[in-house]
Enzyme design. Structure first.
Site, PDB file in Angstrom:
ATOM      1  N   ASP A  85      76.173  27.559  21.102  1.00 52.57           N
ATOM      2  CA  ASP A  85      74.771  27.210  20.860  1.00 52.57           C
ATOM      3  C   ASP A  85      74.302  27.852  19.554  1.00 52.57           C
ATOM      4  O   ASP A  85      74.409  29.064  19.375  1.00 52.57           O
ATOM      5  CB  ASP A  85      73.931  27.715  22.047  1.00 52.57           C
ATOM      6  N   HIS A  86      73.801  27.047  18.648  1.00 53.87           N
ATOM      7  CA  HIS A  86      73.291  27.525  17.350  1.00 53.87           C
ATOM      8  C   HIS A  86      74.347  28.316  16.573  1.00 53.87           C
ATOM      9  O   HIS A  86      74.098  29.455  16.150  1.00 53.87           O
ATOM     10  CB  HIS A  86      72.017  28.354  17.524  1.00 53.87           C
ATOM     11  N   HIS A 183      61.860  27.244  21.470  1.00 54.91           N
ATOM     12  CA  HIS A 183      62.678  28.169  22.251  1.00 54.91           C
ATOM     13  C   HIS A 183      61.749  29.197  22.889  1.00 54.91           C
ATOM     14  O   HIS A 183      60.860  29.733  22.231  1.00 54.91           O
ATOM     15  CB  HIS A 183      63.687  28.891  21.353  1.00 54.91           C
ATOM     16  N   GLY A 184      61.944  29.479  24.165  1.00 57.25           N
ATOM     17  CA  GLY A 184      61.096  30.448  24.845  1.00 57.25           C
ATOM     18  C   GLY A 184      59.899  29.777  25.494  1.00 57.25           C
ATOM     19  O   GLY A 184      59.763  28.552  25.469  1.00 57.25           O
ATOM     20  N   HIS A 211      66.096  20.754  22.669  1.00 56.74           N
ATOM     21  CA  HIS A 211      66.129  22.209  22.815  1.00 56.74           C
ATOM     22  C   HIS A 211      64.813  22.678  23.433  1.00 56.74           C
ATOM     23  O   HIS A 211      63.796  21.999  23.341  1.00 56.74           O
ATOM     24  CB  HIS A 211      66.340  22.879  21.449  1.00 56.74           C
ATOM     25  N   GLY A 212      64.825  23.859  24.041  1.00 56.55           N
ATOM     26  CA  GLY A 212      63.598  24.393  24.617  1.00 56.55           C
ATOM     27  C   GLY A 212      63.134  23.613  25.821  1.00 56.55           C
ATOM     28  O   GLY A 212      61.964  23.249  25.932  1.00 56.55           O
ATOM     29  N   GLY A 213      64.054  23.347  26.765  1.00 56.84           N
ATOM     30  CA  GLY A 213      63.733  22.520  27.928  1.00 56.84           C
ATOM     31  C   GLY A 213      62.861  23.201  28.977  1.00 56.84           C
ATOM     32  O   GLY A 213      62.326  22.552  29.863  1.00 56.84           O
ATOM     33  N   THR A 214      62.695  24.527  28.875  1.00 56.62           N
ATOM     34  CA  THR A 214      61.866  25.255  29.830  1.00 56.62           C
ATOM     35  C   THR A 214      60.393  24.933  29.601  1.00 56.62           C
ATOM     36  O   THR A 214      59.903  25.012  28.478  1.00 56.62           O
ATOM     37  CB  THR A 214      62.088  26.779  29.691  1.00 56.62           C
ATOM     38  N   ASN A 235      67.341  27.868  29.186  1.00 55.99           N
ATOM     39  CA  ASN A 235      67.779  29.261  29.304  1.00 55.99           C
ATOM     40  C   ASN A 235      66.633  30.139  29.808  1.00 55.99           C
ATOM     41  O   ASN A 235      66.777  30.862  30.785  1.00 55.99           O
ATOM     42  CB  ASN A 235      68.290  29.783  27.950  1.00 55.99           C
TER      43      ASN A 235
END
Length: 287
Positions: A85-86, A183-184, A211-214, A235
């Site tokens: 990842d990244h 992210h986050g 990205h950033g699915g939360t 994550n």
């Protein structure tokens, strides 16, 4: 079942209208929970590994050996990919490939377009020789990922014409355009650029990555999937759910010192979170 690349699982997901979750590995318990959830749900899964997490766990080789050993112990029958990842450089991607990763992301999004294309192309050429899939990124996704911090002011939406050029010239297997995710944890409501997502999908034709699915509402997840998003990264949600349980266990039993007594419940929380995400993404029973 041997480890596989992401290519086939994402093409299938895009064609059948669901997304495969990338769930990041942070330690042994995360790996156990994610693999168990995938087997329980009969879902393909992508084990995401950031460079920082790999360092924490002892390096790329340790991660690959741990995943393979657990797959054997749990008799995992579903498709599993290990994905960098990244990835920060060609060298790091090459190191991951050599260690046995079946997929890598090269993040050249902070470079000018021409440099991003040149770097991505170089990684693709190496990866495809080894049957390894490649993800690229364009635009700047806000928030923090390991040591990489992108302020909201520096976050930038990807330009569809540039996305088309990058995908066409590099032959990447999937593509992460920056379209408003972070992210986050989100500050306020997520604001995804669906019109631009649709345009990128129509221009490139490759499976898209979110990205950033939360913290993204289910209706937005479903809309993104309908527009060609076939991989969704999670994550933070696992980290929050597992840490919450650890705090609760230690608050209830402040004298507890056996790590298994609080990491075990944390592992169970991750497993349930992952299973919920697999159902939300539609990947359950797709293995």
């Amino acid at each position: 079942m041997p480890l596989v690349s992401m290519k086939e699982m994402l093409i299938k997901a895009k064609e059948e209208g669901y997304a495969v979750g990338q769930f990041n590995l942070n330690n042994l318990e995360y790996t156990q929970a994610i693999l168990q959830a995938a087997e329980d749900e009969k879902s393909p899964v992508i084990c995401g590994v950031s460079e920082g997490a790999a360092r924490y766990m002892g390096g790329f080789n340790v991660v690959v050996d741990m995943v393979k050993a657990l797959m054997k112990s749990y008799n995992v029958t579903v498709p599993v990919a290990i994905h960098l990842d990244h990835g920060s450089s060609f060298e790091k991607c090459a190191e991951a490939i050599q260690a046995g990763f079946t997929s890598v992301m090269i993040d050249g999004s902070h470079h000018p377009l021409d440099e991003n294309i040149a770097l991505t192309k170089k990684v693709v050429e190496l990866a495809h020789i080894h049957g390894v899939s490649v993800e690229a990124e364009l635009g700047r996704i806000g928030g923090q990922e390991d040591d990489l911090i992108v302020d909201d002011a520096d976050a930038a939406y990807a330009i569809p014409a540039e996305c088309d050029q990058l995908v066409r010239e590099t032959n990447v297997d999937c593509f992460a355009p920056a379209l408003g995710s972070v992210h986050g944890p989100y500050k306020g409501e997520p604001n995804l650029g669906f019109d631009r997502m649709k345009e990128v999908m129509e221009l490139t034709g490759v499976p898209l990555v979110l990205h950033g699915g939360t913290g993204i509402p289910t209706k937005d997840i479903q809309k993104a999937i309908s527009l060609g998003t076939a991989k969704i990264n999670v994550n933070t949600e696992n980290q929050i759910s597992s840490t919450k349980v650890i705090r609760e266990v230690l608050a209830e039993k402040p004298d507890l010192y056996d790590p298994r007594k609080f990491l075990g419940p944390a592992r169970d929380a991750i497993k349930e979170t992952v299973k919920g995400k697999m159902r939300e993404f539609g990947s359950s029973n797709k293995a």
